[in-house]
Design an enzyme around this catalytic site. Sequence first.
Site, short mmCIF file in Angstrom:
data_model
loop_
_atom_site.label_atom_id
_atom_site.label_comp_id
_atom_site.label_asym_id
_atom_site.label_seq_id
_atom_site.Cartn_x
_atom_site.Cartn_y
_atom_site.Cartn_z
N GLY A 12 9.27 -6.88 0.41
CA GLY A 12 8.02 -7.36 0.97
C GLY A 12 7.40 -6.38 1.94
N LYS A 39 1.86 -5.50 13.44
CA LYS A 39 1.72 -5.09 12.04
C LYS A 39 1.22 -3.65 11.98
CE LYS A 39 0.02 -6.55 7.54
NZ LYS A 39 1.37 -6.32 6.96
N ASN A 91 3.10 -10.63 -0.44
CA ASN A 91 3.26 -11.85 0.35
C ASN A 91 4.12 -12.81 -0.45
OD1 ASN A 91 2.78 -14.41 1.73
ND2 ASN A 91 1.10 -13.35 2.76
N HIS A 119 -3.88 -10.38 11.64
CA HIS A 119 -2.43 -10.37 11.81
C HIS A 119 -2.07 -10.03 13.26
CE1 HIS A 119 -2.16 -10.21 7.38
NE2 HIS A 119 -0.94 -10.69 7.57
N LYS A 153 20.46 -3.86 7.94
CA LYS A 153 20.13 -2.43 8.05
C LYS A 153 19.01 -2.23 9.04
CE LYS A 153 20.15 1.96 6.70
NZ LYS A 153 19.39 2.46 7.88
N GLY A 195 -1.19 -5.87 3.00
CA GLY A 195 -0.91 -5.85 1.57
C GLY A 195 -1.48 -7.06 0.87
#
Length: 233
Positions: free
Chosen positions: A71, A135, A98, A131, A30, A141
């Site tokens: 996630g 992101k 995670n 990161h 998707k 998170g």
Amino acid sequence: MKIALLGYGRMGKEIEKIALERGHEIVLRKTEENDYSGLEHADVAIDFSIPTAATENISTCFNHNIPVVSGTTGWLEHYNDMTALCQEKNGAFLYGSNFSVGVNLFFELNSYLAKLMSNIKEYNVSMEEIHHTQKLDAPSGTAISLAQGIIAETDYKQWTMDNANDNEIYIDAKRIEDVPGTHSVFYKSTVDEIEIKHTAFSRQGFALGAVIAAEWILGKKGIFTMKDVLNLG
């Protein structure tokens, strides 16, 4: 196992690779450009999409009686709505900030250290997360989960990305090209500092954990986390 991939970016492609290696089949990839055709054939859905798509993806699966492993981060203001819908539909839902096995062990270490430090007032806690520049949310998170683990064991009340008060945990969120994910927790006094750190070398660990979670959730009903998958108590 037939898997619907909800989101087909870097993580989606890494999950696909590992799922195929483990003998599973992908029945839907998707993206923003296609619809949910193929979802009806799925045994389980793995959602690593974007914050604005997550709730539609998850609710669509529940309405089709398909368990969801998610996630995606940055959408958790709607988490209670999704768990309520899951329970209404007698479905199965596993959210993880995670999915790395190492990070989930790090969560346990973080909570244990916070408990040890809870009555030692000479130390102030802070965090850093790094990161890749793609992101979309900050802090991560994973960083929020780490902060919540500390808050549960100490007198800290909340986290902040601004100047921290005495009851706030400061999180420094950095974005650097090609960094899969690094999280550090610091306890600093006037005389020394304690640091625990997790460094991801690639996305492979996150993807493997997501596939393991999808394998685990088949046939189950309820709301779960990676602690259930890894039997961490």
